[in-house]
Design an enzyme around this catalytic site. Structure first.
Site, PDB file in Angstrom:
ATOM      1  N   TYR A  96      15.596  80.057  88.934  1.00 47.70           N
ATOM      2  CA  TYR A  96      16.829  79.345  89.252  1.00 47.70           C
ATOM      3  C   TYR A  96      16.845  77.990  88.550  1.00 47.70           C
ATOM      4  CZ  TYR A  96      17.613  82.832  92.916  1.00 47.70           C
ATOM      5  OH  TYR A  96      17.817  84.007  93.599  1.00 47.70           O
ATOM      6  N   ASN A 119      28.536  85.748  91.882  1.00 48.79           N
ATOM      7  CA  ASN A 119      28.705  86.664  90.760  1.00 48.79           C
ATOM      8  C   ASN A 119      29.422  87.931  91.222  1.00 48.79           C
ATOM      9  OD1 ASN A 119      28.429  88.161  88.397  1.00 48.79           O
ATOM     10  ND2 ASN A 119      26.319  88.735  88.859  1.00 48.79           N
ATOM     11  N   CYS A 127      22.367  88.965  87.723  1.00 46.16           N
ATOM     12  CA  CYS A 127      21.828  87.965  88.648  1.00 46.16           C
ATOM     13  C   CYS A 127      20.524  88.442  89.280  1.00 46.16           C
ATOM     14  CB  CYS A 127      22.860  87.590  89.703  1.00 46.16           C
ATOM     15  SG  CYS A 127      23.526  88.981  90.623  1.00 46.16           S
ATOM     16  N   HIS A 128      20.263  89.757  89.241  1.00 44.63           N
ATOM     17  CA  HIS A 128      18.998  90.264  89.795  1.00 44.63           C
ATOM     18  C   HIS A 128      17.799  89.804  88.968  1.00 44.63           C
ATOM     19  CE1 HIS A 128      20.121  93.363  86.817  1.00 44.63           C
ATOM     20  NE2 HIS A 128      18.814  93.581  86.690  1.00 44.63           N
ATOM     21  N   GLU A 154      13.510  97.964  84.969  1.00 48.23           N
ATOM     22  CA  GLU A 154      13.571  97.239  83.693  1.00 48.23           C
ATOM     23  C   GLU A 154      12.189  96.835  83.176  1.00 48.23           C
ATOM     24  OE1 GLU A 154      17.958  95.265  84.545  1.00 48.23           O
ATOM     25  OE2 GLU A 154      16.217  93.939  84.469  1.00 48.23           O
TER      26      GLU A 154
END
Length: 157
Positions: A96, A119, A127-128, A154
């Site tokens: 952040y 978002n 945003c994850h 991912e």
């Protein structure tokens, strides 16, 4: 052309999509009503290009989401933060604090968290991929189990 509304089954739940032609303007894992103004939207089984690219992402082509155009309303800092989020590659995370810095306001760490919370285009505006300093997952509006699954998918975890 009217807005297009669709829902897509994914490994982490139903992803609701709202598009203005080929531009994604809303995506969430909650309810269609939370996408915003859907009154004039036409319900369709698939949204051309967008649905295919999201399916490709879940099938393992992690870069597929980069081919989706997005648009959402928001304050200047939120717009900057969302732009930075789109640049975080699959398999990577950003804190952040780093998000605030790259969005042009190093002291705006809370505002960075707020931009994530506001978002309206989850997954595609990733945003994850934003986590706490030190690597703890932080929050996710749709549950930490979904955030963790996406990050594992991912290769970030």
């Amino acid at each position: 052309m009217p807005l297009l509304l669709s829902s897509l089954k994914t490994p982490v739940g139903t992803l609701n999509l709202l598009a203005d032609e080929q531009i994604l303007i809303g995506a969430n894992f909650s309810t269609v009503s939370e996408l915003g103004t859907t009154r004039d939207a036409s319900a369709v089984k698939r949204i051309p290009i967008i649905t295919e690219l999201i399916s490709d992402y879940f099938d393992g082509d992690l870069a597929a989401l980069n081919g989706i155009q997005v648009r959402q309303d928001g304050a200047v800092f939120s717009q900057a933060a969302w732009k930075v989020m789109r640049k975080v590659k699959a398999g990577k995370t950003l804190s952040y604090a780093d998000l605030a810095d790259r969005a042009g306001s190093p002291a705006a760490v809370r505002a960075a968290g707020s931009a994530c919370a506001k978002n309206a285009i989850v997954l595609v505006v990733p945003c994850h991929r934003i986590v706490k300093t030190g690597g703890a997952l932080g929050n996710y509006a749709y549950g930490l189990n979904k955030k963790e699954w996406l990050l594992r998918h991912e290769g970030a975890l």
